[in-house]
Scaffold this motif. Structure first.
Motif, PDB file in Angstrom:
ATOM      1  N   ILE A   1       0.882  -1.113   0.115  1.00 20.73           N
ATOM      2  CA  ILE A   1      -0.081   0.011   0.014  1.00 20.73           C
ATOM      3  C   ILE A   1       0.948   1.381  -0.098  1.00 20.73           C
ATOM      4  N   LEU A   2       0.777   2.066  -0.948  1.00 24.21           N
ATOM      5  CA  LEU A   2       1.334   3.488  -1.073  1.00 24.21           C
ATOM      6  C   LEU A   2       0.763   4.313   0.209  1.00 24.21           C
ATOM      7  N   GLU A   3       1.243   5.546   0.672  1.00 27.09           N
ATOM      8  CA  GLU A   3       1.043   6.234   1.727  1.00 27.09           C
ATOM      9  C   GLU A   3      -0.436   6.874   1.336  1.00 27.09           C
ATOM     10  N   ASN A   4      -0.906   7.118   0.182  1.00 23.65           N
ATOM     11  CA  ASN A   4      -2.138   7.369  -0.188  1.00 23.65           C
ATOM     12  C   ASN A   4      -3.247   6.396  -0.226  1.00 23.65           C
ATOM     13  N   GLY A   5      -2.761   5.219   0.110  1.00 29.02           N
ATOM     14  CA  GLY A   5      -3.813   4.046   0.235  1.00 29.02           C
ATOM     15  C   GLY A   5      -3.988   3.092  -0.926  1.00 29.02           C
ATOM     16  N   THR A   6      -3.327   3.548  -2.062  1.00 30.95           N
ATOM     17  CA  THR A   6      -3.367   3.065  -3.407  1.00 30.95           C
ATOM     18  C   THR A   6      -2.758   1.336  -3.065  1.00 30.95           C
ATOM     19  N   ARG A   7      -3.543   0.414  -3.382  1.00 31.89           N
ATOM     20  CA  ARG A   7      -2.865  -1.045  -3.551  1.00 31.89           C
ATOM     21  C   ARG A   7      -2.241  -1.284  -4.866  1.00 31.89           C
ATOM     22  N   ILE A   8      -0.797  -1.602  -4.644  1.00 25.99           N
ATOM     23  CA  ILE A   8      -0.279  -1.771  -5.687  1.00 25.99           C
ATOM     24  C   ILE A   8       0.813  -3.102  -5.834  1.00 25.99           C
ATOM     25  N   TYR A   9       1.074  -3.581  -7.032  1.00 28.60           N
ATOM     26  CA  TYR A   9       2.394  -4.520  -6.988  1.00 28.60           C
ATOM     27  C   TYR A   9       3.299  -3.670  -7.823  1.00 28.60           C
ATOM     28  N   ALA A  10       4.662  -3.959  -7.279  1.00 27.96           N
ATOM     29  CA  ALA A  10       5.802  -3.262  -8.180  1.00 27.96           C
ATOM     30  C   ALA A  10       6.955  -3.869  -7.681  1.00 27.96           C
ATOM     31  N   TRP A  11       8.142  -3.498  -8.711  1.00 30.34           N
ATOM     32  CA  TRP A  11       9.354  -3.937  -8.270  1.00 30.34           C
ATOM     33  C   TRP A  11       9.845  -2.831  -7.357  1.00 30.34           C
ATOM     34  N   GLY A  12      11.031  -3.235  -6.444  1.00 28.91           N
ATOM     35  CA  GLY A  12      11.524  -2.373  -5.492  1.00 28.91           C
ATOM     36  C   GLY A  12      12.784  -1.755  -5.764  1.00 28.91           C
ATOM     37  N   LYS A  13      13.012  -0.619  -5.374  1.00 31.47           N
ATOM     38  CA  LYS A  13      14.265  -0.020  -5.433  1.00 31.47           C
ATOM     39  C   LYS A  13      15.052  -0.363  -4.346  1.00 31.47           C
ATOM     40  N   THR A  14      14.366  -0.800  -3.216  1.00 32.97           N
ATOM     41  CA  THR A  14      15.159  -1.411  -2.132  1.00 32.97           C
ATOM     42  C   THR A  14      14.372  -2.834  -1.957  1.00 32.97           C
ATOM     43  N   GLY A  15      14.884  -3.730  -1.118  1.00 34.90           N
ATOM     44  CA  GLY A  15      14.518  -4.920  -0.929  1.00 34.90           C
ATOM     45  C   GLY A  15      12.778  -4.823  -0.507  1.00 34.90           C
ATOM     46  N   MET A  16      12.117  -5.684  -0.856  1.00 38.84           N
ATOM     47  CA  MET A  16      10.676  -5.741  -0.726  1.00 38.84           C
ATOM     48  C   MET A  16      10.293  -6.937   0.245  1.00 38.84           C
ATOM     49  N   ILE A  17      11.096  -7.652   0.761  1.00 39.13           N
ATOM     50  CA  ILE A  17      10.744  -8.561   1.763  1.00 39.13           C
ATOM     51  C   ILE A  17      10.977  -7.970   2.901  1.00 39.13           C
TER      52      ILE A  17
ATOM     53  N   GLU B   1       9.242  -4.523   6.001  1.00 42.68           N
ATOM     54  CA  GLU B   1       7.930  -4.090   6.307  1.00 42.68           C
ATOM     55  C   GLU B   1       7.803  -2.689   5.520  1.00 42.68           C
ATOM     56  N   LYS B   2       8.989  -2.023   4.807  1.00 36.19           N
ATOM     57  CA  LYS B   2       8.800  -0.798   4.081  1.00 36.19           C
ATOM     58  C   LYS B   2       9.814  -0.994   2.915  1.00 36.19           C
ATOM     59  N   ALA B   3       9.539  -0.557   1.750  1.00 37.80           N
ATOM     60  CA  ALA B   3      10.337  -0.231   0.574  1.00 37.80           C
ATOM     61  C   ALA B   3      10.047   0.956  -0.231  1.00 37.80           C
ATOM     62  N   LEU B   4      11.065   1.098  -1.015  1.00 36.56           N
ATOM     63  CA  LEU B   4      10.927   2.228  -2.027  1.00 36.56           C
ATOM     64  C   LEU B   4      10.382   1.609  -3.412  1.00 36.56           C
ATOM     65  N   VAL B   5       9.506   2.323  -4.017  1.00 35.36           N
ATOM     66  CA  VAL B   5       9.235   2.106  -5.446  1.00 35.36           C
ATOM     67  C   VAL B   5       9.345   3.377  -6.259  1.00 35.36           C
ATOM     68  N   THR B   6       9.550   3.464  -7.473  1.00 35.82           N
ATOM     69  CA  THR B   6       9.633   4.495  -8.542  1.00 35.82           C
ATOM     70  C   THR B   6       8.216   4.909  -8.960  1.00 35.82           C
ATOM     71  N   LYS B   7       7.873   6.110  -8.869  1.00 34.67           N
ATOM     72  CA  LYS B   7       6.835   6.930  -9.220  1.00 34.67           C
ATOM     73  C   LYS B   7       6.132   6.288 -10.381  1.00 34.67           C
ATOM     74  N   ASN B   8       4.934   5.682 -10.360  1.00 34.51           N
ATOM     75  CA  ASN B   8       4.088   5.568 -11.383  1.00 34.51           C
ATOM     76  C   ASN B   8       4.617   3.926 -12.141  1.00 34.51           C
ATOM     77  N   GLN B   9       5.716   3.546 -11.897  1.00 35.85           N
ATOM     78  CA  GLN B   9       6.036   2.055 -12.145  1.00 35.85           C
ATOM     79  C   GLN B   9       5.541   1.129 -11.380  1.00 35.85           C
ATOM     80  N   TRP B  10       4.378   0.738 -11.339  1.00 34.35           N
ATOM     81  CA  TRP B  10       3.670  -0.235 -10.741  1.00 34.35           C
ATOM     82  C   TRP B  10       2.188  -0.412 -11.313  1.00 34.35           C
ATOM     83  N   THR B  11       1.613  -1.427 -10.907  1.00 35.96           N
ATOM     84  CA  THR B  11       0.228  -1.903 -11.203  1.00 35.96           C
ATOM     85  C   THR B  11      -0.582  -2.048 -10.164  1.00 35.96           C
ATOM     86  N   VAL B  12      -1.786  -1.210 -10.494  1.00 33.79           N
ATOM     87  CA  VAL B  12      -2.716  -1.128  -9.414  1.00 33.79           C
ATOM     88  C   VAL B  12      -3.592  -2.487  -9.175  1.00 33.79           C
TER      89      VAL B  12
END
Length: 319
Positions: free
Chosen positions: A68-84, A86-97
């Motif tokens: 979940i993004l901070e605005n509440g949007t549920r997404i799948y994405a590749w991470g800029k940091t490790g995704m396993i 609690e928190k990670a970074l993703v690139t803006k708009n490079q995700w699938t809702v």
């Protein structure tokens, strides 16, 4: 935050504390991860056996996930940091809702299997309605998805090979028209395949095995009347090399291709994530595309990382 942390290449990631990442520019967003799958690529990267390497150690592991993004949007994405984690970074708009009715675990595990199956059929195989498709090594997670997506893409006939008799029978229920048990001797396999080819020439072979099973398929196709067949290699579970006489390629219409991170272009990959993956998520949410997985907990990451998944299944870390 808690995360799966790799302290040294070649060791098991540990359940540990790690500083939560902080966005460094407007193109980086923070995501709260809900689920992330453990893939072969993740294991190879952590072991130091993949051409994609970590810039520094220690590091959080896992290339992708759902959250979940901070605005509440549920997404799948590749991470800029490790995704396993609690928190990670993703690139803006490079995700699938995500659709509202898909769970995070399915959303986390499905895309990698789709890239190794459906994307290969689309971008390397140029699959067309009424094609006959052979999935060589179809009893694994990605092969099972390949069977289903080949049918979804309009394949008139799907042939599945593998050694697990129970899963081969399951494949008949999700799209396989015929199955070939690779535990049989080569002569019996060849005879069965010859009968299939005589009635319906094969347009695409999506191969997860390489090695001797593919050699047998090539020999049989080589004896058939001329017909364009694309052989697309995605893996090498049965061996890294094959014996391929030059005469086979000179005397047939076989085309040999590979499908992976380097052979699917960035444009195709982006197109898949933006246009094809949402459709696949909807299919899964409606129960028309299924994938087997076993849910594990983040705190058990070290134990789980070293375990072998049940046949035809994959581990998904619930966070």
């Amino acid at each position: 935050m808690k995360a799966a942390v790799l302290h040294e290449l070649g060791t098991l990631p540990k359940y540990d504390d790690f500083n939560a990442p902080t966005p460094q520019n407007d193109n980086e967003l923070l995501i709260t991860i809900k689920a992330a799958s453990i893939k072969q690529l993740d294991r190879m990267k952590a072991a130091g056996r993949h051409y994609i390497s970590y810039p520094s150690i220690p590091v959080t592991v896992g290339i992708d996930g759902a959250g979940i993004l901070e605005n509440g949007t549920r997404i799948y994405a590749w991470g800029k940091t490790g995704m396993i984690a609690e928190k990670a970074l993703v690139t803006k708009n490079q995700w699938t809702v995500l659709p509202d009715n898909i769970d995070y675990e399915t959303a986390a595990v499905l895309p990698n299997a789709l890239l190794g199956s459906d994307a290969a059929l689309l971008y390397r195989g140029n699959i067309q309605p009424a094609y006959t498709v052979l999935i060589n090594g179809a009893t694994g997670v990605t092969g099972k998805i390949a069977v289903q997506m080949a049918k979804h893409r309009g394949a008139a006939k799907v042939i599945a090979t593998g050694r697990n008799e129970e899963i081969l029978e399951q494949l008949k229920l999700i799209g396989a028209d015929e199955v070939i048990n690779l535990s049989n001797n080569e002569k019996d396999i060849s005879v069965q395949l010859e009968q299939i080819c005589k009635s319906t020439p094969i347009d695409i072979v999506l191969d997860y095995l390489w090695g001797s099973p593919l050699e047998t398929i090539i020999k049989v196709i080589g004896k058939m009347p001329p017909h364009k067949t694309k052989i697309i290699t995605v893996g090498q579970m049965a061996g890294a090399n094959i014996n391929l006489p030059s005469s086979i390629l000179r005397s047939t219409q076989i085309e040999m291709l590979g499908s992976g991170i380097g052979s699917i272009s960035p444009q195709e990959l982006n197109n898949y994530m933006q246009k094809e993956l949402p459709e696949a998520f909807h299919l899964a949410a409606e129960g028309r595309l299924t994938i087997d997985f076993e849910i594990v907990q983040l705190k058990d990451i070290e134990k789980t990382w070293g375990e072998k998944e049940p046949p035809g299944s994959r581990f998904v870390v619930k966070i």
